[in-house]
Design an enzyme around this catalytic site. Structure first.
Site, PDB file in Angstrom:
ATOM      1  N   LYS A  54       0.838  -1.200   0.000  1.00  6.90           N
ATOM      2  CA  LYS A  54       0.000   0.000   0.000  1.00  6.90           C
ATOM      3  C   LYS A  54       0.872   1.249   0.000  1.00  6.90           C
ATOM      4  CE  LYS A  54      -3.849  -2.372   2.158  1.00  6.90           C
ATOM      5  NZ  LYS A  54      -4.433  -2.881   3.390  1.00  6.90           N
ATOM      6  N   GLN A  98      -5.061  -1.889   9.516  1.00  8.25           N
ATOM      7  CA  GLN A  98      -4.917  -3.184   8.858  1.00  8.25           C
ATOM      8  C   GLN A  98      -5.536  -4.288   9.720  1.00  8.25           C
ATOM      9  OE1 GLN A  98      -3.713  -3.706   5.743  1.00  8.25           O
ATOM     10  NE2 GLN A  98      -4.164  -5.879   5.950  1.00  8.25           N
ATOM     11  N   ASP A 121     -11.609   2.606   3.967  1.00  4.19           N
ATOM     12  CA  ASP A 121     -12.069   1.217   3.851  1.00  4.19           C
ATOM     13  C   ASP A 121     -13.597   1.150   3.743  1.00  4.19           C
ATOM     14  OD1 ASP A 121     -10.088  -0.824   3.823  1.00  4.19           O
ATOM     15  OD2 ASP A 121      -9.593  -0.415   5.918  1.00  4.19           O
TER      16      ASP A 121
HETATM   17  N1  GUN Z   1      -7.201  -6.967   5.717  1.00  5.19           N
HETATM   18  C1  GUN Z   1      -7.566  -7.715   4.647  1.00  5.19           C
HETATM   19  N2  GUN Z   1      -8.275  -6.967   3.787  1.00  5.19           N
HETATM   20  C2  GUN Z   1      -8.367  -5.732   4.316  1.00  5.19           C
HETATM   21  C3  GUN Z   1      -8.965  -4.512   3.885  1.00  5.19           C
HETATM   22  O1  GUN Z   1      -9.594  -4.406   2.823  1.00  5.19           O
HETATM   23  N3  GUN Z   1      -8.814  -3.452   4.722  1.00  5.19           N
HETATM   24  C4  GUN Z   1      -8.146  -3.540   5.879  1.00  5.19           C
HETATM   25  N4  GUN Z   1      -8.070  -2.450   6.627  1.00  5.19           N
HETATM   26  N5  GUN Z   1      -7.576  -4.644   6.314  1.00  5.19           N
HETATM   27  C5  GUN Z   1      -7.685  -5.731   5.521  1.00  5.19           C
END
Ligand code: GUN
Length: 294
Positions: A54, A98, A121
């Site tokens: 990311k 996360q 998100d």
């Molecule tokens: N862990 C796995 N997929 C995601 C996601 O789309 N967002 C976040 N914040 N954590 C994740």
């Protein structure tokens, strides 16, 4: 004839290029540099990889990012304090916690503490509610990636039966909520579906999935979708990312299903890369939304 593969890597790189050019425009017009703050608690190896990807992706499209790495023993209160700081930081536009968080942390309380305007998100109740009402602020990243890959391959959803396997808050539920809308910004042909959600208690699963024009698997069980669950010619989207030994596999038995489906996303290289591309889009959008209220 084997299924046509839907290339998520290529689609994601197209979207990233579009976002990069919009970021450049935005900054030229005097907009702030969009910034994503990622919060990573503990040392889950898969999460480390995601977060690093990311950060790299932000840099590639001209955005800033900052990683907040906290020890596994961090308390819910300490995390809430950090989120409060990030919520109030005018140079942070998107906040991502996360998941999964280490055992013992109050995930719901922590996610609820992210300011809805920075919730890239789209997990916050306010953002979920807006989506359900058909007036989304942020589209959730992975479901948005699923719709983008379908739309960019010209796979029309209007009037089609989409079966979603999995009812998670990250993928299954928000995806179903997007697909039943009249339009989520990609045009009515990429919405307006008839949607069935299936889950671990669904009976006669194969009988339901065989009626799908588009079958989306988002369960986290390797090989769950076998050839007999797929109508010949159907579109199959595999959202699963499962580690089996050294290998990453999806929820779909790729070898079997590729000889039945009309279109299929591979794992890796399918939906995965799109999640990050849509996160970048949301971070730019968050920055633009906040500029309106600054
Ligand atoms: N862990 C796995 N997929 C995601 C996601 O789309 N967002 C976040 N914040 N954590 C994740």
């Amino acid at each position: 004839m084997p299924a046509m593969l839907l290339d998520g890597k290529k689609t994601a790189s197209e979207i990233r290029a579009e976002v990069a050019s919009e970021v450049e425009q935005w900054k030229k017009q005097g907009g702030k540099t969009p910034k994503l703050a990622a919060v990573l608690v503990g040392d889950d190896p898969a999460s480390q990889v995601y977060v690093r990807n990311k950060e790299r992706a932000c840099a590639q499209v001209g955005m800033a990012s900052e990683l907040f790495r906290l020890p596994v023993a961090t308390s819910t209160e300490a995390l809430l304090e950090l989120l409060e700081q990030l919520n109030n930081d005018p140079y942070v536009h998107g906040i991502l916690v996360q998941l999964p968080l280490p055992y013992g942390l109050d995930t719901q309380r922590i996610l609820d503490a992210v300011a809805p305007n920075k919730d890239v998100d789209a997990f916050a109740p306010e953002n979920v509610g807006l989506l359900v009402q058909g007036r989304p602020r942020f589209l959730p990243c992975t479901p948005h990636g699923v719709v983008q890959i379908l739309a960019r391959y010209g796979i029309v959803l209007e009037g089609k039966h989409v079966v979603v396997l999995g009812r998670s808050d990250i993928v299954g539920k928000p995806l179903a909520n997007m697909l039943v809308q009249k339009d989520i910004g990609l045009g009515p042909q990429y919405a307006n579906a008839s949607v069935t959600i299936c889950h671990s208690k669904s009976q006669n699963l194969a009988a339901i999935t065989r009626t799908a024009d588009v079958l989306v698997a988002a369960v986290g069980k390797p090989g769950l979708v076998s050839a007999d669950m797929v109508r010949p010619g159907a579109v199959v989207i595999d959202v699963g990312i499962n580690r089996v030994g050294e290998k990453l596999v999806g929820d779909v038995d790729f070898d079997e299903v590729s000889s039945v489906a009309g279109h299929l996303t591979p794992v890796p290289g399918g939906v995965g890369p799109l999640t990050i591309a849509m996160l970048l889009r949301n971070t730019l959008l968050a920055c633009q939304i906040q500029a309106l209220v600054d």
